[in-house]
Design a protein around this motif. Sequence first.
Motif, short mmCIF file in Angstrom:
data_model
loop_
_atom_site.label_atom_id
_atom_site.label_comp_id
_atom_site.label_asym_id
_atom_site.label_seq_id
_atom_site.Cartn_x
_atom_site.Cartn_y
_atom_site.Cartn_z
N ILE A 23 0.85 -1.18 0.00
CA ILE A 23 0.00 0.00 0.00
C ILE A 23 0.89 1.23 0.00
O ILE A 23 1.73 1.40 0.89
N ASN A 24 0.70 2.08 -1.00
CA ASN A 24 1.49 3.30 -1.14
C ASN A 24 0.66 4.52 -0.80
O ASN A 24 -0.56 4.50 -0.90
N SER A 25 1.34 5.57 -0.44
CA SER A 25 0.71 6.87 -0.29
C SER A 25 1.59 7.85 -1.06
O SER A 25 2.61 7.47 -1.62
N CYS A 26 1.20 9.10 -1.06
CA CYS A 26 2.02 10.09 -1.74
C CYS A 26 3.39 10.23 -1.08
O CYS A 26 4.32 10.76 -1.68
N MET A 27 3.53 9.72 0.12
CA MET A 27 4.81 9.78 0.83
C MET A 27 5.59 8.47 0.74
O MET A 27 6.55 8.27 1.45
N GLY A 28 5.16 7.55 -0.10
CA GLY A 28 5.84 6.27 -0.23
C GLY A 28 5.03 5.14 0.40
O GLY A 28 3.85 5.29 0.67
N MET A 29 5.69 4.01 0.62
CA MET A 29 4.98 2.86 1.18
C MET A 29 4.48 3.17 2.59
O MET A 29 5.23 3.66 3.43
N CYS A 30 3.20 2.89 2.83
CA CYS A 30 2.63 3.17 4.15
C CYS A 30 2.04 1.93 4.80
O CYS A 30 1.64 1.97 5.95
N GLY A 31 1.97 0.81 4.06
CA GLY A 31 1.39 -0.37 4.65
C GLY A 31 1.55 -1.61 3.79
O GLY A 31 2.00 -1.54 2.64
N LEU A 32 1.18 -2.72 4.40
CA LEU A 32 1.19 -4.02 3.75
C LEU A 32 -0.06 -4.76 4.18
O LEU A 32 -0.52 -4.61 5.32
N GLN A 33 -0.60 -5.57 3.29
CA GLN A 33 -1.69 -6.44 3.69
C GLN A 33 -1.38 -7.84 3.15
O GLN A 33 -1.07 -7.99 1.97
N ASN A 52 1.06 7.04 11.30
CA ASN A 52 1.35 8.45 11.12
C ASN A 52 1.30 8.86 9.64
O ASN A 52 1.55 10.00 9.31
N LYS A 53 0.97 7.94 8.76
CA LYS A 53 0.87 8.25 7.34
C LYS A 53 -0.56 8.08 6.87
O LYS A 53 -1.31 7.26 7.37
N PHE A 54 -0.94 8.86 5.87
CA PHE A 54 -2.22 8.75 5.21
C PHE A 54 -2.17 7.47 4.38
O PHE A 54 -1.37 7.37 3.45
N CYS A 55 -2.98 6.47 4.70
CA CYS A 55 -2.78 5.14 4.12
C CYS A 55 -4.08 4.49 3.67
O CYS A 55 -4.76 3.85 4.45
N PHE A 56 -4.41 4.68 2.39
CA PHE A 56 -5.55 4.02 1.76
C PHE A 56 -5.07 3.41 0.45
O PHE A 56 -4.34 4.07 -0.30
N TYR A 57 -5.49 2.19 0.16
CA TYR A 57 -5.06 1.52 -1.07
C TYR A 57 -5.58 2.25 -2.29
O TYR A 57 -6.76 2.57 -2.38
N ASN A 58 -4.71 2.56 -3.23
CA ASN A 58 -4.99 3.18 -4.52
C ASN A 58 -5.38 4.65 -4.43
O ASN A 58 -5.83 5.23 -5.41
N TYR A 59 -5.20 5.28 -3.30
CA TYR A 59 -5.59 6.69 -3.16
C TYR A 59 -4.84 7.57 -4.16
O TYR A 59 -5.41 8.50 -4.72
N GLU A 60 -3.57 7.27 -4.40
CA GLU A 60 -2.76 8.12 -5.28
C GLU A 60 -3.27 8.09 -6.73
O GLU A 60 -2.95 8.98 -7.51
N ASN A 61 -4.09 7.11 -7.09
CA ASN A 61 -4.65 7.01 -8.45
C ASN A 61 -6.12 7.40 -8.52
O ASN A 61 -6.73 7.30 -9.58
N CYS A 62 -6.68 7.82 -7.42
CA CYS A 62 -8.11 8.11 -7.34
C CYS A 62 -8.35 9.62 -7.45
O CYS A 62 -7.67 10.42 -6.83
#
Length: 112
Positions: A23-33, A52-62
């Motif tokens: 899972i990526n965010s605009c700040m880089g990798m923020c999670g794993l599932q 501490n990071k904004f972390c939603f799957y595919n947010y950077e492409n939405c």
Amino acid sequence: MAKEFDEEYTDNFEQEDRLIIKINSCMGMCGLQGRSFKKNPKAKYITLKQENKFCFYNYENCDIEKPFVVTEGPFDSMFFDNSIATLGVGAMKTLDEKIDDSNAIYVLDNLS
């Protein structure tokens, strides 16, 4: 692998093969599932997020300026154009605190 990502991770799950979703965010990798494929796993999904990071799957492409679909899981979101996944129902409850969700269409799992 989990402790390498999150030092405070304490759950001990049995060794098993899992599909890992990054899972990526605009700040880089923020999670794993990790998703198990065993018949009756201790946990079907294991999700690790850096809180501490904004972390939603595919947010950077939405494009949230247009109608977008919000699902709980990454697999579900892959079936919709312009979608994100919150990585669990708990994060879905606070989504509107993090972004403008006035264009969101919520597609929830069966919660009965």
